[in-house]
Design a protein around this motif. Structure first.
Motif, short mmCIF file in Angstrom:
data_model
loop_
_atom_site.label_atom_id
_atom_site.label_comp_id
_atom_site.label_asym_id
_atom_site.label_seq_id
_atom_site.Cartn_x
_atom_site.Cartn_y
_atom_site.Cartn_z
N THR A 149 0.84 -1.20 0.00
CA THR A 149 0.00 0.00 0.00
C THR A 149 0.87 1.26 0.00
N VAL A 150 0.24 2.39 -0.31
CA VAL A 150 0.94 3.67 -0.28
C VAL A 150 1.49 3.94 1.12
N GLY A 151 0.68 3.71 2.12
CA GLY A 151 1.12 3.96 3.50
C GLY A 151 2.30 3.10 3.91
N ALA A 152 2.24 1.84 3.57
CA ALA A 152 3.34 0.93 3.92
C ALA A 152 4.62 1.30 3.19
N LEU A 153 4.50 1.61 1.89
CA LEU A 153 5.69 1.98 1.12
C LEU A 153 6.26 3.31 1.62
N ALA A 154 5.40 4.26 1.92
CA ALA A 154 5.87 5.55 2.45
C ALA A 154 6.65 5.34 3.74
N ASP A 155 6.17 4.46 4.62
CA ASP A 155 6.89 4.16 5.86
C ASP A 155 8.26 3.55 5.58
N LEU A 156 8.32 2.62 4.63
CA LEU A 156 9.60 1.97 4.29
C LEU A 156 10.60 2.96 3.69
N VAL A 157 10.08 3.88 2.88
CA VAL A 157 10.94 4.83 2.18
C VAL A 157 11.31 6.01 3.07
N GLY A 158 10.44 6.34 4.02
CA GLY A 158 10.72 7.47 4.91
C GLY A 158 10.19 8.79 4.38
N ILE A 159 9.11 8.74 3.61
CA ILE A 159 8.46 9.96 3.14
C ILE A 159 6.98 9.90 3.51
N THR A 160 6.29 11.00 3.39
CA THR A 160 4.87 11.01 3.73
C THR A 160 4.07 10.34 2.61
N PRO A 161 2.92 9.78 2.96
CA PRO A 161 2.05 9.22 1.91
C PRO A 161 1.66 10.27 0.86
N ALA A 162 1.49 11.52 1.29
CA ALA A 162 1.14 12.58 0.34
C ALA A 162 2.27 12.80 -0.67
N ASN A 163 3.51 12.82 -0.20
CA ASN A 163 4.64 13.00 -1.11
C ASN A 163 4.81 11.78 -2.02
N LEU A 164 4.55 10.59 -1.51
CA LEU A 164 4.61 9.40 -2.34
C LEU A 164 3.53 9.46 -3.43
N ALA A 165 2.36 9.95 -3.07
CA ALA A 165 1.28 10.09 -4.05
C ALA A 165 1.67 11.07 -5.16
N VAL A 166 2.36 12.15 -4.81
CA VAL A 166 2.82 13.11 -5.82
C VAL A 166 3.79 12.42 -6.78
N LEU A 167 4.70 11.63 -6.25
CA LEU A 167 5.64 10.87 -7.10
C LEU A 167 4.90 9.85 -7.95
N LYS A 168 4.03 9.10 -7.31
CA LYS A 168 3.32 8.00 -7.95
C LYS A 168 2.44 8.48 -9.10
N ASN A 169 1.85 9.65 -8.93
CA ASN A 169 0.93 10.17 -9.94
C ASN A 169 1.63 11.02 -11.00
N GLY A 170 2.96 11.09 -10.96
CA GLY A 170 3.71 11.80 -11.99
C GLY A 170 3.64 13.31 -11.89
N ARG A 171 3.29 13.83 -10.72
CA ARG A 171 3.18 15.29 -10.56
C ARG A 171 4.45 15.91 -9.99
N ALA A 172 5.44 15.10 -9.65
CA ALA A 172 6.69 15.63 -9.09
C ALA A 172 7.54 16.25 -10.19
#
Length: 72
Positions: A17-40
Motif C-alpha cells: 500500500t501507499v502507506g506501507a511503502l511511504a513508511d519503508l521509504v521514509g516519506i509522507t504518503p502525500a509525497n509518495l502520491a505526488v511521485l506516484k501520480n507523476g506530478r513531481a
C-alpha cells in the motif's frame, strides 16, 4: 510528459500500500502520491534508492521515457 512513473505498477506487483511503502521509504504518503501520480518535478536519488530497495527493483522499473508524438 515524456517521463512516465510506474511506481503504482511495482506497488501492485509487490502488493504493498501507499502507506506501507511511504513508511519503508521514509516519506509522507502525500509525497509518495505526488511521485506516484507523476506530478513531481524532481526526485532525489536517495528517495529513488529507497524506493528501489523497498520494492526490490531497478530505477528503470519505476521510470521510463516515452517520446512525445508530434501533433498532426
Amino acid at each position: 510528459m515524456p517521463v512516465v512513473v510506474d511506481i503504482d505498477v511495482m506497488m501492485a506487483r509487490r502488493k504493498i500500500t501507499v502507506g506501507a511503502l511511504a513508511d519503508l521509504v521514509g516519506i509522507t504518503p502525500a509525497n509518495l502520491a505526488v511521485l506516484k501520480n507523476g506530478r513531481a518535478k524532481a526526485v532525489r536519488f536517495s528517495t529513488l534508492e529507497a524506493l528501489c530497495e523497498a520494492l526490490d527493483c531497478q530505477p528503470g522499473d519505476l521510470l521510463r521515457w516515452e517520446p512525445v508524438s508530434p501533433e498532426t
